[in-house]
Design a protein around this motif. Structure first.
Motif, PDB file in Angstrom:
ATOM      1  N   UNK A 112      99.822  72.628  36.180  1.00 35.04           N
ATOM      2  CA  UNK A 112      98.811  72.319  35.156  1.00 35.04           C
ATOM      3  C   UNK A 112      98.594  71.006  34.687  1.00 35.04           C
ATOM      4  N   UNK A 113      99.564  70.278  34.307  1.00 40.20           N
ATOM      5  CA  UNK A 113      99.584  68.807  33.959  1.00 40.20           C
ATOM      6  C   UNK A 113      99.259  68.084  35.407  1.00 40.20           C
ATOM      7  N   UNK A 114      99.787  68.287  36.466  1.00 42.32           N
ATOM      8  CA  UNK A 114      99.533  67.529  37.741  1.00 42.32           C
ATOM      9  C   UNK A 114      98.051  67.843  38.046  1.00 42.32           C
ATOM     10  N   UNK A 115      97.619  69.053  37.919  1.00 39.60           N
ATOM     11  CA  UNK A 115      96.147  69.344  38.408  1.00 39.60           C
ATOM     12  C   UNK A 115      95.094  68.740  37.388  1.00 39.60           C
ATOM     13  N   UNK A 116      95.309  68.712  36.290  1.00 38.32           N
ATOM     14  CA  UNK A 116      94.352  67.957  35.368  1.00 38.32           C
ATOM     15  C   UNK A 116      94.136  66.455  35.669  1.00 38.32           C
TER      16      UNK A 116
END
Length: 169
Positions: A112-116
């Protein structure tokens, strides 16, 4: 429990959003120094020129073990916790004061961190996609005046842009 489904509206880009994001990052970093967090301005207000809801979004990345204490500490900045709010792996807090903000707490460097960050950086690099996303946001806001319906209406475009960003990456 506070209702997550609040009224929304989209406005023209405001250059002050960058400074507001910087100030929120500074405040969160100071409040959470003990957790050694990574804090990033995300969402539409982090993309220069992109029209958005006038709410600053930041994500706080930390070790999984620190998440409950981080959420508790962020409440000291006037943020109310709303749990995962439909997004597994995230704790969502919001502040609706003079400078409205959403704070997303999650595991540092998780998917989720990376996707944002990928979504934000791809929109910055691709103004054509940022303009397309802005049109989607206005269309969604015209059809739905509350957060949950608005978010659902733009979810397909977000998924398409995220997929394109992954393929380009």
């Amino acid at each position: 429990m506070v209702d997550l489904n609040e009224p929304i509206h989209v406005v023209s880009y405001d250059p002050a959003w960058a400074q507001m994001g910087h100030e929120l990052i500074r405040d969160l970093s100071r409040q959470l120094v003990w957790a050694s967090p990574d804090v990033e301005h995300i969402g539409s207000t982090s993309v220069p020129g992109l029209d958005a809801k006038p709410v600053i979004d930041v994500q706080v990345g930390c070790a999984s073990a620190h998440i409950p204490a981080v959420v508790e500490a962020i409440q000291g900045l006037g943020c109310e916790p709303l749990g995962p709010a439909g997004v597994p792996g995230r704790e969502y807090l919001r502040r609706r004061s003079a400078h409205p903000a959403n704070v997303h707490v999650m595991e540092r460097n998780g998917q989720l961190w990376k996707d944002n960050l990928l979504f934000r950086d791809f929109l910055i690099a691709r103004p054509d996609l940022a303009r397309r996303y802005a049109r989607t946001k206005y269309e969604a806001a015209d059809r739905a005046s509350t957060l949950l319906a608005y978010s659902a209406l733009k979810s397909h475009t977000i998924a398409e842009i995220t997929t394109a960003a992954r393929q380009a990456g």
